[in-house]
Each structure stands twice: as C-alpha cells, then as structure tokens.
Design a protein around this motif. Sequence first.
Motif, PDB file in Angstrom:
ATOM      1  N   GLY A  22       0.831  -1.196   0.000  1.00 24.90           N
ATOM      2  CA  GLY A  22       0.000   0.000   0.000  1.00 24.90           C
ATOM      3  C   GLY A  22       0.865   1.245   0.000  1.00 24.90           C
ATOM      4  O   GLY A  22       2.071   1.194  -0.221  1.00 24.90           O
ATOM      5  N   VAL A  23       0.229   2.374   0.253  1.00 21.46           N
ATOM      6  CA  VAL A  23       0.944   3.649   0.299  1.00 21.46           C
ATOM      7  C   VAL A  23       1.498   3.885   1.692  1.00 21.46           C
ATOM      8  O   VAL A  23       1.072   3.260   2.664  1.00 21.46           O
ATOM      9  CB  VAL A  23       0.031   4.819  -0.122  1.00 21.46           C
ATOM     10  N   THR A  24       2.447   4.816   1.786  1.00 18.52           N
ATOM     11  CA  THR A  24       2.950   5.200   3.099  1.00 18.52           C
ATOM     12  C   THR A  24       2.042   6.282   3.670  1.00 18.52           C
ATOM     13  O   THR A  24       1.385   7.015   2.921  1.00 18.52           O
ATOM     14  CB  THR A  24       4.405   5.715   3.029  1.00 18.52           C
ATOM     15  N   PRO A  25       1.964   6.393   4.991  1.00 21.15           N
ATOM     16  CA  PRO A  25       1.095   7.402   5.601  1.00 21.15           C
ATOM     17  C   PRO A  25       1.405   8.807   5.087  1.00 21.15           C
ATOM     18  O   PRO A  25       2.546   9.241   5.070  1.00 21.15           O
ATOM     19  CB  PRO A  25       1.411   7.272   7.093  1.00 21.15           C
ATOM     20  N   GLU A  27       0.600   9.747   1.876  1.00 16.76           N
ATOM     21  CA  GLU A  27       0.436   9.700   0.426  1.00 16.76           C
ATOM     22  C   GLU A  27      -1.038   9.447   0.107  1.00 16.76           C
ATOM     23  O   GLU A  27      -1.780   8.922   0.937  1.00 16.76           O
ATOM     24  CB  GLU A  27       1.266   8.563  -0.175  1.00 16.76           C
ATOM     25  N   THR A  28      -1.455   9.777  -1.100  1.00 18.96           N
ATOM     26  CA  THR A  28      -2.839   9.537  -1.504  1.00 18.96           C
ATOM     27  C   THR A  28      -3.139   8.050  -1.493  1.00 18.96           C
ATOM     28  O   THR A  28      -2.408   7.254  -2.072  1.00 18.96           O
ATOM     29  CB  THR A  28      -3.098  10.117  -2.907  1.00 18.96           C
ATOM     30  N   GLY A  29      -4.209   7.705  -0.806  1.00 22.83           N
ATOM     31  CA  GLY A  29      -4.623   6.311  -0.686  1.00 22.83           C
ATOM     32  C   GLY A  29      -4.687   5.904   0.770  1.00 22.83           C
ATOM     33  O   GLY A  29      -4.368   6.681   1.665  1.00 22.83           O
ATOM     34  N   PRO A  30      -5.096   4.654   1.015  1.00 22.54           N
ATOM     35  CA  PRO A  30      -5.204   4.174   2.391  1.00 22.54           C
ATOM     36  C   PRO A  30      -3.896   3.533   2.878  1.00 22.54           C
ATOM     37  O   PRO A  30      -3.495   2.489   2.391  1.00 22.54           O
ATOM     38  CB  PRO A  30      -6.320   3.133   2.310  1.00 22.54           C
ATOM     39  N   ALA A  31      -3.237   4.180   3.821  1.00 23.32           N
ATOM     40  CA  ALA A  31      -2.055   3.596   4.458  1.00 23.32           C
ATOM     41  C   ALA A  31      -2.557   2.682   5.572  1.00 23.32           C
ATOM     42  O   ALA A  31      -3.328   3.119   6.436  1.00 23.32           O
ATOM     43  CB  ALA A  31      -1.156   4.683   5.026  1.00 23.32           C
ATOM     44  N   VAL A  32      -2.164   1.413   5.552  1.00 19.58           N
ATOM     45  CA  VAL A  32      -2.677   0.430   6.495  1.00 19.58           C
ATOM     46  C   VAL A  32      -1.564   0.022   7.465  1.00 19.58           C
ATOM     47  O   VAL A  32      -0.530  -0.493   7.059  1.00 19.58           O
ATOM     48  CB  VAL A  32      -3.224  -0.812   5.757  1.00 19.58           C
ATOM     49  N   ARG A  62       7.031   9.722   9.642  1.00 17.54           N
ATOM     50  CA  ARG A  62       7.437   9.021   8.425  1.00 17.54           C
ATOM     51  C   ARG A  62       8.946   8.781   8.418  1.00 17.54           C
ATOM     52  O   ARG A  62       9.682   9.389   9.187  1.00 17.54           O
ATOM     53  CB  ARG A  62       7.021   9.840   7.202  1.00 17.54           C
ATOM     54  N   ALA A  63       9.410   7.905   7.546  1.00 16.47           N
ATOM     55  CA  ALA A  63      10.829   7.572   7.451  1.00 16.47           C
ATOM     56  C   ALA A  63      11.697   8.784   7.145  1.00 16.47           C
ATOM     57  O   ALA A  63      12.855   8.844   7.555  1.00 16.47           O
ATOM     58  CB  ALA A  63      11.046   6.491   6.384  1.00 16.47           C
ATOM     59  N   ASP A  91      -9.025   1.973  -3.079  1.00 18.65           N
ATOM     60  CA  ASP A  91      -8.454   3.288  -3.416  1.00 18.65           C
ATOM     61  C   ASP A  91      -9.271   4.422  -2.816  1.00 18.65           C
ATOM     62  O   ASP A  91     -10.491   4.329  -2.697  1.00 18.65           O
ATOM     63  CB  ASP A  91      -8.399   3.472  -4.941  1.00 18.65           C
ATOM     64  N   THR A  92      -8.560   5.488  -2.462  1.00 22.27           N
ATOM     65  CA  THR A  92      -9.199   6.710  -1.986  1.00 22.27           C
ATOM     66  C   THR A  92      -8.610   7.884  -2.750  1.00 22.27           C
ATOM     67  O   THR A  92      -7.495   7.800  -3.273  1.00 22.27           O
ATOM     68  CB  THR A  92      -8.985   6.923  -0.478  1.00 22.27           C
ATOM     69  N   ALA A  93      -9.323   8.980  -2.789  1.00 21.99           N
ATOM     70  CA  ALA A  93      -8.877  10.166  -3.535  1.00 21.99           C
ATOM     71  C   ALA A  93      -7.985  11.071  -2.693  1.00 21.99           C
ATOM     72  O   ALA A  93      -7.427  12.043  -3.195  1.00 21.99           O
ATOM     73  CB  ALA A  93     -10.088  10.955  -4.015  1.00 21.99           C
ATOM     74  N   ARG A  94      -7.835  10.747  -1.419  1.00 19.74           N
ATOM     75  CA  ARG A  94      -7.026  11.576  -0.509  1.00 19.74           C
ATOM     76  C   ARG A  94      -6.207  10.665   0.404  1.00 19.74           C
ATOM     77  O   ARG A  94      -6.481   9.467   0.494  1.00 19.74           O
ATOM     78  CB  ARG A  94      -7.941  12.477   0.308  1.00 19.74           C
ATOM     79  N   PRO A  95      -5.231  11.217   1.112  1.00 23.29           N
ATOM     80  CA  PRO A  95      -4.470  10.407   2.068  1.00 23.29           C
ATOM     81  C   PRO A  95      -5.341  10.004   3.262  1.00 23.29           C
ATOM     82  O   PRO A  95      -5.994  10.856   3.876  1.00 23.29           O
ATOM     83  CB  PRO A  95      -3.345  11.337   2.518  1.00 23.29           C
ATOM     84  N   GLU A  96      -5.364   8.725   3.545  1.00 24.15           N
ATOM     85  CA  GLU A  96      -6.119   8.201   4.671  1.00 24.15           C
ATOM     86  C   GLU A  96      -5.266   7.195   5.429  1.00 24.15           C
ATOM     87  O   GLU A  96      -4.270   6.691   4.914  1.00 24.15           O
ATOM     88  CB  GLU A  96      -7.422   7.548   4.194  1.00 24.15           C
TER      89      GLU A  96
END
Length: 127
Positions: A22-25, A27-32, A62-63, A91-96
């Motif tokens: 997935g994405v990193t916290p 970024e656009t999308g769901p960070a899990v 974040r790193a 997918d999401t349209a914003r960072p989640e």
Amino acid sequence: ADGTVEVPPEAEADRIGWYEKGVTPGETGPAVLIGHFDTARGPAVLKDVVKARVGDEITVTRADGTDAVFRVRELEQVDKKTFPTAKVYGDTARPELRLITCGGELTGGHRPDNIILYADLVAARAA
C-alpha cells in the motif's frame, strides 16, 4: 507469499506493521498499519485504540522525519470472518490511515474480531 497481510511477530508486539503493498502514511490512498492489541505477555502497541474517539488526532512519523497528522473519522469492530477488505484497502482520492488490531472477548486464546480505525490526513509537518 500469498499476498496476505501479516501481523508483526508476537515477540515484536510493541511494533507497528505496515502493509508494504500500500501507500505510506501521508500519500494519496489508504495507508494500512497493523499491530497487536495484546499478547499472552500483556498489552501491546495498539492497546489504546479502543480509547480513540472520532475527532482525535493521530501523528505518524514518516521515514523521512516528517509527520503526517490524521483525524479519526470512524471506528469499527467487525468479525474477522466478515472483514471489509474493499473498505480498508480500496483506493481513496485523498491520504487516509487505517489502524487494525484484534478485538472482542478472548475465545480459545484468540480475539474473534478486528477493530479498524479510519482517519483522514489533516496536516503534514516537518520534524
């Protein structure tokens, strides 16, 4: 190997796991992010997730040293057999952010439910 997300080993119950596909916290999308609620040795990294309330803020470092600040939108407890895969990983349209841990009363040494926290990015800060 089969693409299933893994919880950190019990010996590392004080650490958060990240779904690396997935994405990193921030970024656009769901960070899990996934962690234990407790283990046979006692409380673990996500023991306080049940205290979270809608509107609370969660900061993820974040790193690169920056902070992503999220606001809790929803908390949900679900039976592991009916896990809402599309809602969590879709997918999401914003960072989640999604925080996932175990919940429910112990049955045979395991908790039958998942507690899922959903949050939206509200700020990004330099460390």
